[in-house]
Design an enzyme around this catalytic site. Sequence first.
Site, PDB file in Angstrom:
ATOM      1  CG  ASP A   8      -1.699   1.196   1.444  1.00  0.00           C
ATOM      2  OD1 ASP A   8      -2.312   1.644   0.468  1.00  0.00           O
ATOM      3  OD2 ASP A   8      -1.716   1.747   2.572  1.00  0.00           O
ATOM      4  CG  LEU A   9       1.481   5.780  -1.796  1.00  0.00           C
ATOM      5  CD1 LEU A   9       2.987   5.676  -2.008  1.00  0.00           C
ATOM      6  CD2 LEU A   9       0.855   6.545  -2.971  1.00  0.00           C
ATOM      7  CG  ASP A  10      -1.898   7.470   0.622  1.00  0.00           C
ATOM      8  OD1 ASP A  10      -0.960   8.175   0.215  1.00  0.00           O
ATOM      9  OD2 ASP A  10      -2.970   7.354  -0.001  1.00  0.00           O
ATOM     10  CB  THR A  16       0.535  10.521   1.843  1.00  0.00           C
ATOM     11  OG1 THR A  16       0.981   9.165   1.647  1.00  0.00           O
ATOM     12  CG2 THR A  16       1.410  11.452   1.041  1.00  0.00           C
ATOM     13  CE  LYS A  44      -4.355   5.589   9.394  1.00  0.00           C
ATOM     14  NZ  LYS A  44      -3.477   4.975  10.397  1.00  0.00           N
ATOM     15  CB  SER A 113      -2.306   3.030  -3.885  1.00  0.00           C
ATOM     16  OG  SER A 113      -2.856   4.240  -3.404  1.00  0.00           O
ATOM     17  CB  ALA A 114      -7.603   3.215  -2.040  1.00  0.00           C
ATOM     18  CE  LYS A 144      -5.870  -0.891  -1.082  1.00  0.00           C
ATOM     19  NZ  LYS A 144      -4.730  -0.153  -0.509  1.00  0.00           N
ATOM     20  CD  GLU A 168      -3.606  -1.781   2.847  1.00  0.00           C
ATOM     21  OE1 GLU A 168      -3.683  -0.913   3.741  1.00  0.00           O
ATOM     22  OE2 GLU A 168      -3.983  -1.569   1.685  1.00  0.00           O
ATOM     23  CG  ASP A 169      -1.800   2.545   6.461  1.00  0.00           C
ATOM     24  OD1 ASP A 169      -2.293   2.151   5.377  1.00  0.00           O
ATOM     25  OD2 ASP A 169      -1.874   3.739   6.822  1.00  0.00           O
TER      26      ASP A 169
HETATM   27  C1  BG6 Z   1      -5.968   5.775   0.409  1.00  0.00           C
HETATM   28  C2  BG6 Z   1      -5.958   6.521   1.723  1.00  0.00           C
HETATM   29  O1  BG6 Z   1      -4.679   5.306   0.138  1.00  0.00           O
HETATM   30  O2  BG6 Z   1      -6.380   6.637  -0.660  1.00  0.00           O
HETATM   31  C3  BG6 Z   1      -7.295   7.188   1.968  1.00  0.00           C
HETATM   32  O3  BG6 Z   1      -5.680   5.601   2.758  1.00  0.00           O
HETATM   33  C4  BG6 Z   1      -7.670   8.073   0.782  1.00  0.00           C
HETATM   34  O4  BG6 Z   1      -7.223   7.951   3.149  1.00  0.00           O
HETATM   35  C5  BG6 Z   1      -7.678   7.214  -0.483  1.00  0.00           C
HETATM   36  O5  BG6 Z   1      -8.958   8.649   0.963  1.00  0.00           O
HETATM   37  C6  BG6 Z   1      -8.024   8.025  -1.743  1.00  0.00           C
HETATM   38  O6  BG6 Z   1      -7.009   8.959  -1.965  1.00  0.00           O
HETATM   39  P1  BG6 Z   1      -7.075  10.153  -3.029  1.00  0.00           P
HETATM   40  O7  BG6 Z   1      -5.644  10.617  -3.115  1.00  0.00           O
HETATM   41  O8  BG6 Z   1      -7.572   9.564  -4.326  1.00  0.00           O
HETATM   42  O9  BG6 Z   1      -7.996  11.164  -2.497  1.00  0.00           O
HETATM   43 MG    MG Z   2      -2.646   3.175   3.606  1.00  0.00          MG
END
Ligand code: BG6
Ligand code: MG
Length: 213
Positions: A8-10, A16, A44, A113-114, A144, A168-169
């Site tokens: 996962d990224l954030d 982030t 998250k 990543s989402a 997810k 994953e976090d």
């Molecule tokens: C996920 C984060 O990686 O991305 C969420 O954990 C975030 O908090 C989601 O809402 C969507 O991100 P973005 O950058 O498309 O608004």
């Molecule tokens: Mg994350």
Amino acid sequence: MKQGIILDLDGVICDTAEFHYKAWKRLAAEYDLLLTHEHNEQLKGVSRADSLKLILDWAGRVLNPEQFNRDLDRKNGWYLELVESMNSKDLLPGVRDFFERAVRYNIPLALGSASKNARLVLSKVGLVDAFKGIVDASTVTNGKPHPETFLKAAELLNVASENCIVFEDSLSGIQAAKAANMYTVGVGIPQDLPLADEYVSNLGNYDFQTYLN
Ligand code: BG6
Ligand code: MG
């Protein structure tokens, strides 16, 4: 024997997750909602629009479609202001070492990543080329906790689901990886991520020997 790693990224590669939290907190305050750590754990891994739906629900507010899209854009604008100043120094502790070890052991990496901003953030921290495959919000239909993100990432790695490890976090991310029949490493504490198979506080603490056995 595990053969591929999906990250996962954030909140796993860079901080982030904290930027998302700050931006949502600012918006929630406008709805007279004090966004807490507990709320944030539920946000998250959740897409931008679904996050706003949850926040409106908690605040007991209703927006028309135009207001809804306007507030999505405002939140993203605040988030991007924070991302703007990021650079290669903004990796979480141990991330660089983790990537170096993955290369040394010849383990292919994919991103799951989402976020719609995933490629932008990766380019800021200089990691776009570190992945064999990148799956983000623009590549999936179901976010997810649906397994699609991780199943697509495994496809890009050309590794069977049961041979992938996911880092994953988020609760929804761990659920998604489990639904994809993958082994999960929670980046965080068991209280926040009760379903993970094991835990690390950051990627630098991951023991590749476990992986290689
Ligand atoms: C996920 C984060 O990686 O991305 C969420 O954990 C975030 O908090 C989601 O809402 C969507 O991100 P973005 O950058 O498309 O608004
Ligand atoms: Mg994350």
